[in-house]
Design a protein around this motif. Structure first.
Motif, PDB file in Angstrom:
ATOM      1  N   GLN A 133       9.203   4.830 -13.166  1.00  4.92           N
ATOM      2  CA  GLN A 133       7.754   4.857 -13.374  1.00  4.92           C
ATOM      3  C   GLN A 133       7.327   6.176 -14.009  1.00  4.92           C
ATOM      4  OE1 GLN A 133       5.809   2.289 -12.819  1.00  4.92           O
ATOM      5  NE2 GLN A 133       3.872   3.276 -13.340  1.00  4.92           N
ATOM      6  N   ALA A 134       7.919   7.252 -13.640  1.00  5.67           N
ATOM      7  CA  ALA A 134       7.544   8.563 -14.164  1.00  5.67           C
ATOM      8  C   ALA A 134       7.929   8.671 -15.643  1.00  5.67           C
ATOM      9  CB  ALA A 134       8.227   9.662 -13.361  1.00  5.67           C
ATOM     10  N   ALA A 135       9.092   8.168 -16.021  1.00  6.97           N
ATOM     11  CA  ALA A 135       9.525   8.220 -17.417  1.00  6.97           C
ATOM     12  C   ALA A 135       8.620   7.346 -18.288  1.00  6.97           C
ATOM     13  CB  ALA A 135      10.972   7.771 -17.538  1.00  6.97           C
ATOM     14  N   GLU A 136       8.231   6.235 -17.731  1.00  4.68           N
ATOM     15  CA  GLU A 136       7.326   5.331 -18.471  1.00  4.68           C
ATOM     16  C   GLU A 136       5.975   5.997 -18.699  1.00  4.68           C
ATOM     17  OE1 GLU A 136       6.245   2.071 -20.586  1.00  4.68           O
ATOM     18  OE2 GLU A 136       8.228   2.482 -19.767  1.00  4.68           O
ATOM     19  N   MET A 137       5.444   6.667 -17.715  1.00  5.84           N
ATOM     20  CA  MET A 137       4.170   7.369 -17.851  1.00  5.84           C
ATOM     21  C   MET A 137       4.281   8.510 -18.863  1.00  5.84           C
ATOM     22  SD  MET A 137       1.855   5.954 -16.101  1.00  5.84           S
ATOM     23  CE  MET A 137       0.592   7.163 -15.873  1.00  5.84           C
ATOM     24  N   GLU A 138       5.405   9.205 -18.824  1.00  7.59           N
ATOM     25  CA  GLU A 138       5.627  10.300 -19.765  1.00  7.59           C
ATOM     26  C   GLU A 138       5.682   9.783 -21.199  1.00  7.59           C
ATOM     27  OE1 GLU A 138       9.079  13.552 -20.751  1.00  7.59           O
ATOM     28  OE2 GLU A 138       8.879  12.854 -18.675  1.00  7.59           O
ATOM     29  N   ALA A 139       6.339   8.656 -21.393  1.00  9.31           N
ATOM     30  CA  ALA A 139       6.451   8.069 -22.729  1.00  9.31           C
ATOM     31  C   ALA A 139       5.086   7.597 -23.230  1.00  9.31           C
ATOM     32  CB  ALA A 139       7.440   6.910 -22.723  1.00  9.31           C
ATOM     33  N   SER A 140       4.291   6.967 -22.375  1.00  7.49           N
ATOM     34  CA  SER A 140       2.965   6.497 -22.799  1.00  7.49           C
ATOM     35  C   SER A 140       2.044   7.675 -23.097  1.00  7.49           C
ATOM     36  CB  SER A 140       2.356   5.572 -21.749  1.00  7.49           C
ATOM     37  OG  SER A 140       2.136   6.280 -20.553  1.00  7.49           O
ATOM     38  N   GLN A 141       2.179   8.782 -22.336  1.00  6.37           N
ATOM     39  CA  GLN A 141       1.376   9.975 -22.597  1.00  6.37           C
ATOM     40  C   GLN A 141       1.769  10.591 -23.954  1.00  6.37           C
ATOM     41  OE1 GLN A 141      -1.226  11.169 -20.964  1.00  6.37           O
ATOM     42  NE2 GLN A 141      -1.442  12.804 -22.470  1.00  6.37           N
ATOM     43  N   ALA A 142       3.075  10.606 -24.247  1.00  4.53           N
ATOM     44  CA  ALA A 142       3.547  11.150 -25.525  1.00  4.53           C
ATOM     45  C   ALA A 142       3.020  10.300 -26.690  1.00  4.53           C
ATOM     46  CB  ALA A 142       5.072  11.203 -25.549  1.00  4.53           C
ATOM     47  N   MET A 143       2.980   8.986 -26.523  1.00  6.98           N
ATOM     48  CA  MET A 143       2.454   8.103 -27.569  1.00  6.98           C
ATOM     49  C   MET A 143       0.961   8.329 -27.764  1.00  6.98           C
ATOM     50  SD  MET A 143       4.902   6.519 -28.917  1.00  6.98           S
ATOM     51  CE  MET A 143       4.104   5.230 -29.819  1.00  6.98           C
ATOM     52  N   ALA A 144       0.230   8.527 -26.693  1.00  7.18           N
ATOM     53  CA  ALA A 144      -1.207   8.786 -26.796  1.00  7.18           C
ATOM     54  C   ALA A 144      -1.455  10.104 -27.515  1.00  7.18           C
ATOM     55  CB  ALA A 144      -1.836   8.794 -25.403  1.00  7.18           C
ATOM     56  N   ASP A 145      -0.655  11.134 -27.202  1.00  5.52           N
ATOM     57  CA  ASP A 145      -0.786  12.425 -27.881  1.00  5.52           C
ATOM     58  C   ASP A 145      -0.485  12.287 -29.371  1.00  5.52           C
ATOM     59  OD1 ASP A 145      -1.423  13.583 -25.466  1.00  5.52           O
ATOM     60  OD2 ASP A 145       0.589  14.436 -25.117  1.00  5.52           O
ATOM     61  N   LEU A 146       0.530  11.494 -29.679  1.00  6.45           N
ATOM     62  CA  LEU A 146       0.909  11.264 -31.073  1.00  6.45           C
ATOM     63  C   LEU A 146      -0.216  10.552 -31.824  1.00  6.45           C
ATOM     64  CD1 LEU A 146       3.368  11.804 -32.858  1.00  6.45           C
ATOM     65  CD2 LEU A 146       4.110   9.481 -32.395  1.00  6.45           C
ATOM     66  N   ASP A 147      -0.844   9.577 -31.195  1.00  6.77           N
ATOM     67  CA  ASP A 147      -1.970   8.864 -31.822  1.00  6.77           C
ATOM     68  C   ASP A 147      -3.152   9.797 -32.051  1.00  6.77           C
ATOM     69  OD1 ASP A 147      -0.596   6.492 -31.942  1.00  6.77           O
ATOM     70  OD2 ASP A 147      -1.441   5.679 -30.071  1.00  6.77           O
ATOM     71  N   ALA A 148      -3.441  10.654 -31.092  1.00 11.84           N
ATOM     72  CA  ALA A 148      -4.543  11.604 -31.238  1.00 11.84           C
ATOM     73  C   ALA A 148      -4.257  12.579 -32.372  1.00 11.84           C
ATOM     74  CB  ALA A 148      -4.768  12.355 -29.923  1.00 11.84           C
ATOM     75  N   PHE A 149      -3.022  13.033 -32.484  1.00 13.35           N
ATOM     76  CA  PHE A 149      -2.635  13.939 -33.560  1.00 13.35           C
ATOM     77  C   PHE A 149      -2.799  13.268 -34.920  1.00 13.35           C
ATOM     78  CE2 PHE A 149       0.650  15.809 -36.327  1.00 13.35           C
ATOM     79  CZ  PHE A 149       0.187  17.112 -36.353  1.00 13.35           C
ATOM     80  N   THR A 150      -2.383  12.014 -35.011  1.00 10.16           N
ATOM     81  CA  THR A 150      -2.498  11.264 -36.274  1.00 10.16           C
ATOM     82  C   THR A 150      -3.953  11.102 -36.669  1.00 10.16           C
ATOM     83  OG1 THR A 150      -0.505  10.035 -35.673  1.00 10.16           O
ATOM     84  CG2 THR A 150      -1.835   9.142 -37.447  1.00 10.16           C
ATOM     85  N   LYS A 151      -4.831  10.801 -35.725  1.00  7.12           N
ATOM     86  CA  LYS A 151      -6.256  10.671 -36.019  1.00  7.12           C
ATOM     87  C   LYS A 151      -6.837  12.005 -36.495  1.00  7.12           C
ATOM     88  CE  LYS A 151      -7.290   6.833 -32.929  1.00  7.12           C
ATOM     89  NZ  LYS A 151      -7.992   6.416 -31.713  1.00  7.12           N
ATOM     90  N   LYS A 152      -6.396  13.092 -35.877  1.00  7.97           N
ATOM     91  CA  LYS A 152      -6.882  14.409 -36.251  1.00  7.97           C
ATOM     92  C   LYS A 152      -6.489  14.732 -37.695  1.00  7.97           C
ATOM     93  CE  LYS A 152      -6.747  19.177 -34.596  1.00  7.97           C
ATOM     94  NZ  LYS A 152      -6.169  20.090 -33.599  1.00  7.97           N
ATOM     95  N   ILE A 153      -5.269  14.400 -38.062  1.00  6.88           N
ATOM     96  CA  ILE A 153      -4.793  14.624 -39.419  1.00  6.88           C
ATOM     97  C   ILE A 153      -5.575  13.771 -40.423  1.00  6.88           C
ATOM     98  CG2 ILE A 153      -2.855  14.299 -40.994  1.00  6.88           C
ATOM     99  CD1 ILE A 153      -1.019  15.231 -38.781  1.00  6.88           C
ATOM    100  N   ASP A 154      -5.800  12.514 -40.073  1.00  8.66           N
ATOM    101  CA  ASP A 154      -6.556  11.612 -40.941  1.00  8.66           C
ATOM    102  C   ASP A 154      -7.974  12.119 -41.157  1.00  8.66           C
ATOM    103  OD1 ASP A 154      -4.396   9.970 -41.298  1.00  8.66           O
ATOM    104  OD2 ASP A 154      -5.000   8.502 -39.755  1.00  8.66           O
ATOM    105  N   ASN A 155      -8.600  12.658 -40.128  1.00  5.55           N
ATOM    106  CA  ASN A 155      -9.957  13.195 -40.257  1.00  5.55           C
ATOM    107  C   ASN A 155      -9.989  14.393 -41.178  1.00  5.55           C
ATOM    108  OD1 ASN A 155     -11.095  11.270 -38.606  1.00  5.55           O
ATOM    109  ND2 ASN A 155     -10.969  12.508 -36.759  1.00  5.55           N
ATOM    110  N   LYS A 156      -8.976  15.258 -41.104  1.00  2.02           N
ATOM    111  CA  LYS A 156      -8.921  16.434 -41.986  1.00  2.02           C
ATOM    112  C   LYS A 156      -8.705  16.008 -43.432  1.00  2.02           C
ATOM    113  CE  LYS A 156      -7.322  19.950 -38.734  1.00  2.02           C
ATOM    114  NZ  LYS A 156      -6.230  20.876 -38.390  1.00  2.02           N
ATOM    115  N   GLU A 157      -7.896  14.992 -43.671  1.00  4.15           N
ATOM    116  CA  GLU A 157      -7.616  14.542 -45.037  1.00  4.15           C
ATOM    117  C   GLU A 157      -8.822  13.854 -45.662  1.00  4.15           C
ATOM    118  OE1 GLU A 157      -4.202  12.067 -44.906  1.00  4.15           O
ATOM    119  OE2 GLU A 157      -2.820  13.716 -44.599  1.00  4.15           O
ATOM    120  N   SER A 158      -9.605  13.161 -44.857  1.00  2.00           N
ATOM    121  CA  SER A 158     -10.742  12.433 -45.404  1.00  2.00           C
ATOM    122  C   SER A 158     -11.883  13.375 -45.803  1.00  2.00           C
ATOM    123  CB  SER A 158     -11.240  11.398 -44.403  1.00  2.00           C
ATOM    124  OG  SER A 158     -11.737  12.038 -43.226  1.00  2.00           O
ATOM    125  N   ARG A 159     -11.896  14.580 -45.306  1.00  2.00           N
ATOM    126  CA  ARG A 159     -12.933  15.540 -45.662  1.00  2.00           C
ATOM    127  C   ARG A 159     -12.680  15.965 -47.050  1.00  2.00           C
ATOM    128  NH1 ARG A 159     -13.023  19.348 -40.352  1.00  2.00           N
ATOM    129  NH2 ARG A 159     -13.359  17.683 -38.869  1.00  2.00           N
TER     130      ARG A 159
END
Length: 170
Positions: free
Chosen positions: A144-170
């Motif tokens: 359960q702990a490894a699964e939570m860690e993996a889902s948290q890493a995916m959420a962080d990755l998605d947030a990073f991708t959105k941040k990059i997309d916002n900078k490029e669209s400016r």
């Protein structure tokens, strides 16, 4: 008044002729008018001579044309020529600058398109990787702990991708 129609007599170039005998002059004239109306006439334009169409061109006026005295040729000054050349050079420069800006914008758009295409391909390659068979067989080791860690890493990755997309669209 019974009219008799005799057999047709051959005529040199026109084919055959029908002769009405025993008819009055009025009937013969009416029949002649009727048959002439059925004969097709060539159009006026194709006839060699016609009263409706002028057969000759107009006669040219005698001698040369007279000189137009109301027209005076204006000589352009050197100052005017310089001004016109400078104005034309400025127009050409403005057009070339506009085309240069468009070319630069096009190159930037193409570069951004290539960059996003590469990012998309990398993401697709990650999502299409086959799962190693060792992970499929080990269902007992679910953590359960490894699964939570993996889902948290995916959420962080998605947030990073959105941040990059916002900078490029400016």
């Amino acid at each position: 008044m019974a009219a008799t129609m005799t057999a047709t007599d051959p005529i040199s170039n026109q084919g055959e002729r029908t002769v009405f005998s025993g008819c009055s002059e009025d009937d013969q004239a009416c029949a002649k008018l009727f048959w002439q109306s059925l004969t097709l006439q060539p159009p006026i334009e194709s006839r060699l001579v016609s009263g409706d169409v002028k057969q000759r061109l107009k006669v040219a006026p005698p001698g040369r044309q007279t000189v137009n005295l109301a027209y005076e040729k204006m000589e352009k000054s050197q100052k005017l020529n310089d001004f016109l050349q400078k104005a034309q050079a400025e127009v050409i420069y403005a057009q070339s600058m506009k085309l240069t800006k468009q070319a630069i914008a096009r190159q930037e758009t193409l570069h951004l398109h290539k960059k996003r295409t590469m990012e998309r391909r990398e993401k697709e390659a990650i999502s299409h990787r086959p799962v190693p068979p060792s992970l499929l067989d080990e269902e007992d080791d679910f953590d359960q702990a490894a699964e939570m860690e993996a889902s948290q890493a995916m959420a962080d990755l998605d947030a990073f991708t959105k941040k990059i997309d916002n900078k490029e669209s400016r």
